[in-house]
Structure formats: structure tokens, C-alpha cells
Design a protein around this motif. Structure first.
Motif, PDB file in Angstrom:
ATOM      1  N   GLY A  27      24.095  86.253 -17.810  1.00 53.15           N
ATOM      2  CA  GLY A  27      24.624  87.393 -17.091  1.00 53.15           C
ATOM      3  C   GLY A  27      22.972  87.293 -16.055  1.00 53.15           C
ATOM      4  N   ASN A  96      30.942  89.873 -17.465  1.00 51.16           N
ATOM      5  CA  ASN A  96      30.487  89.071 -17.866  1.00 51.16           C
ATOM      6  C   ASN A  96      29.792  89.677 -19.393  1.00 51.16           C
ATOM      7  OD1 ASN A  96      28.078  86.920 -18.920  1.00 51.16           O
ATOM      8  ND2 ASN A  96      27.144  88.159 -18.936  1.00 51.16           N
ATOM      9  N   ALA A  98      29.849  91.674 -22.833  1.00 49.38           N
ATOM     10  CA  ALA A  98      30.076  91.910 -24.432  1.00 49.38           C
ATOM     11  C   ALA A  98      29.334  91.786 -24.822  1.00 49.38           C
ATOM     12  CB  ALA A  98      30.613  90.721 -24.358  1.00 49.38           C
ATOM     13  N   THR A 119      34.013  97.202 -25.750  1.00 50.18           N
ATOM     14  CA  THR A 119      33.060  96.921 -24.890  1.00 50.18           C
ATOM     15  C   THR A 119      33.508  95.316 -24.413  1.00 50.18           C
ATOM     16  OG1 THR A 119      31.222  97.159 -26.314  1.00 50.18           O
ATOM     17  CG2 THR A 119      30.376  95.911 -24.805  1.00 50.18           C
ATOM     18  N   PRO A 191      32.756  79.956 -21.621  1.00 52.66           N
ATOM     19  CA  PRO A 191      32.153  78.936 -22.267  1.00 52.66           C
ATOM     20  C   PRO A 191      32.369  78.441 -23.729  1.00 52.66           C
ATOM     21  CG  PRO A 191      31.110  80.678 -21.420  1.00 52.66           C
ATOM     22  CD  PRO A 191      32.722  80.952 -21.038  1.00 52.66           C
ATOM     23  N   MET A 198      23.254  85.864 -27.894  1.00 54.71           N
ATOM     24  CA  MET A 198      24.381  86.571 -28.863  1.00 54.71           C
ATOM     25  C   MET A 198      25.078  85.406 -30.100  1.00 54.71           C
ATOM     26  SD  MET A 198      28.463  86.573 -27.337  1.00 54.71           S
ATOM     27  CE  MET A 198      27.925  88.463 -26.370  1.00 54.71           C
TER      28      MET A 198
END
Ligand SMILES: NC(=O)c1ccc[n+]([C@@H]2O[C@H](COP(=O)([O-])OP(=O)(O)OC[C@H]3O[C@@H](n4cnc5c(N)ncnc54)[C@H](OP(=O)(O)O)[C@@H]3O)[C@@H](O)[C@H]2O)c1
Length: 252
Positions: A27, A96, A98, A119, A191, A198
């Protein structure tokens, strides 16, 4: 009923883009890239990182940032209104934000499952509805890019609920593109795994396995995703309702 032989006017490139989860990882890279391309960018996350705050300081007239939880609809609404007052009408949205997952489905608590779905699926659908309503009410056109994941198309242990939300956003992308009849172009970018907070839960063995399965021989880099997002927001194409996979053919 509209005349199907009449072609709709092209959707112009986005100039004011809202990026959810713009504080770090992909992001933040998207926010930086769009500012570098001369756009005006609104970005939020639960925490505004020093990196995002610095971008806002560097481009005060072109950036609007805030500390907002994407699941808090009232806070999101207030942020969108303030961002539009500062930057002008939003004509691009990048969903974006998450959260990830690192638990076998049988060990995932109900509250954790609900949090991931809220979310990653409910909140972006609500944000999209909010932004699209404003676009349509003001007679504007726009573009939406949903950041999904290869997990929406291929199976990965430990990511069951997460994969369900990403597959859900891929499906929503197709139906929304149809519903909006070309007034708003709606696409997703999926992606493969890339290094970020993450994916830090993945062990060396899992990462090595993904690289071995990837014909291009490396994990996806956020920098390799940016041109695809920018293209969907900025270029004149007829791409609509698609999920573009960026994974070096790891999943093929
Ligand atoms: N990393 C990968 O391997 C990978 C692969 C495929 C797809 N993706 C997707 O790419 C996107 C970016 O992932 P990333 O790896 O860059 O993740 P990341 O580094 O964990 O960043 C996630 C961003 O979302 C924000 N966020 C999370 N929960 C939020 C909430 N409730 N409200 C507002 N903002 C929230 C985070 O900020 P706060 O925590 O401060 O709120 C952060 O800015 C995600 O959609 C992810 O699913 C990632």
C-alpha cells in the motif's frame, strides 16, 4: 434500456486516488508510486507510519492521510468526505488494506475468522459502495483496483479464511464490472507472495518452495506489482472485470 450498439465514452484516467492500507508494504509503495506519477492521493490505515506521514509532509497539497480502521464505516465516511474537500472528487480506489492469517482452519477461532472476513471482504465492499455512490451521484466515472491474492485461485494451508476473502473479492470484481456498465472500470490484481509484514509468518522452507515453483526464479517484488496497478488506474484500455495475476507463473 441503453442502446447496446452505442459505445460508452472512455473512462478517463484517475487523478485522485484513495488507497486503503497505505501505511506500509504494498500500500505504501502504491501511494509513493502514484504521488511520483503526479496524482493526488488519499491514504489511511489504523496507524499512520512515519513513512506515510513523511510523504504527506513532502506533498502537502496532493496528499491526505489519516488513521482509520477500514471496518469502521462512519470513520471511513468522514475520511472520504475530508479527503474530497482537500483533494477533489475521488475517481480511483485501490482496495489494498487486509489482514493475513497463519492458522489451520480447524484451529481458527470464530472471532478470528469473523475479523478476517470483516476486514478483507465486508469492509472493502462497503468502501467500494461508498466511493461508487459518490462517483455516480456526481455523474463521474472512475476506476477501482482490488488487491487480491493468488490465494484466491490456488490453495495454501493456513490461509483458508484469507483465501476465501480474496476469492470473494475476485468474484465481486467481475459482478461489479458488469453492474456498473463501463462507467467505472473494476479490476483486481492478484500478486504472488512478496516480502512484507503480512508474509513474515512464512518460513524459509515455504518461501524456498514457492521460489522453486516460480519460472522467473524469484518471489514477486512490490515494485513488479506497481506498474500493473498504475496501468489499471491511468491507461486507456478496455480491461474490465479481470483479475491480473502477478506471480512469475508460480501458479501456472
Ligand atoms: N504479502 C504478500 O505476500 C501478499 C501476497 C498477495 C497479496 N497480498 C495482498 O496485498 C495487500 C497488501 O499486503 P501487504 O503484504 O503489503 O500487507 P501489510 O504489510 O501487512 O500491510 C497491510 C496494510 O493494511 C492496513 N490494514 C490492515 N488492517 C486494517 C484495518 N482494519 N483498517 C485499515 N487498514 C488496515 C495496515 O495498516 P494497519 O495495520 O496500521 O491498519 C497496512 O497499511 C493485501 O491486500 C494483501 O492481502 C499480499
Amino acid at each position: 434500456m441503453s442502446d447496446p450498439t452505442m459505445s460508452a465514452p472512455a473512462v478517463p484516467p484517475s487523478t485522485v486516488v484513495l488507497v486503503s492500507g497505505g501505511s506500509r508494504g504494498l500500500g505504501l509503495a502504491i501511494v509513493t508510486d502514484l504521488l511520483d506519477a503526479g496524482l493526488r492521493v488519499a491514504a489511511f490505515a489504523r496507524t499512520v507510519t512515519p513513512e506515510l506521514a513523511k510523504l504527506a509532509d513532502t506533498h502537502p497539497g496532493r496528499t491526505h492521510v489519516g488513521s482509520v480502521d477500514v471496518t469502521d464505516l462512519a470513520a471511513v465516511q468522514a475520511f472520504v468526505r475530508a479527503a474530497e474537500q482537500h483533494l477533489g472528487p475521488i475517481d480511483g480506489l485501490v482496495n489494498n488494506a487486509a489482514v493475513g492469517q497463519d492458522s489451520l482452519h480447524v484451529h481458527t477461532a470464530t472471532a478470528d475468522l469473523a475479523g478476517i472476513v470483516e476486514t478483507n471482504l465486508t469492509a472493502p465492499l462497503q468502501l467500494t459502495r461508498l466511493v461508487v455512490r459518490r462517483m455516480l451521484a456526481q455523474g463521474r466515472r472512475g476506476r477501482i483496483v482490488n488487491i487480491t491474492s493468488i490465494c484466491g485461485q490456488r490453495g495454501f494451508p493456513g490461509l483458508v479464511a484469507y483465501s476465501a476473502t480474496k476469492g470473494g473479492m475476485d468474484a465481486a470484481t467481475r459482478s461489479l464490472a458488469r453492474e456498473l456498465g463501463g462507467r467505472v472500470l473494476v479490476n483486481a490484481v492478484a500478486p504472488g507472495f512478496f516480502a512484507s509484514e503480512m508474509s513474515a509468518v512464512l518460513g524459509r522452507t515455504q518461501l524456498d518452495q514457492i521460489v522453486r515453483r516460480t519460472p522467473t526464479g524469484h518471489l514477486t517484488e512490490p515494485d513488479e506489482v506497481l506498474p500493473v496497478v498504475r496501468m489499471l488506474l491511468r491507461e486507456q484500455t478496455n480491461i474490465n472485470g479481470q483479475v491480473l495475476v502477478v506471480d512469475g507463473a508460480a501458479s501456472i
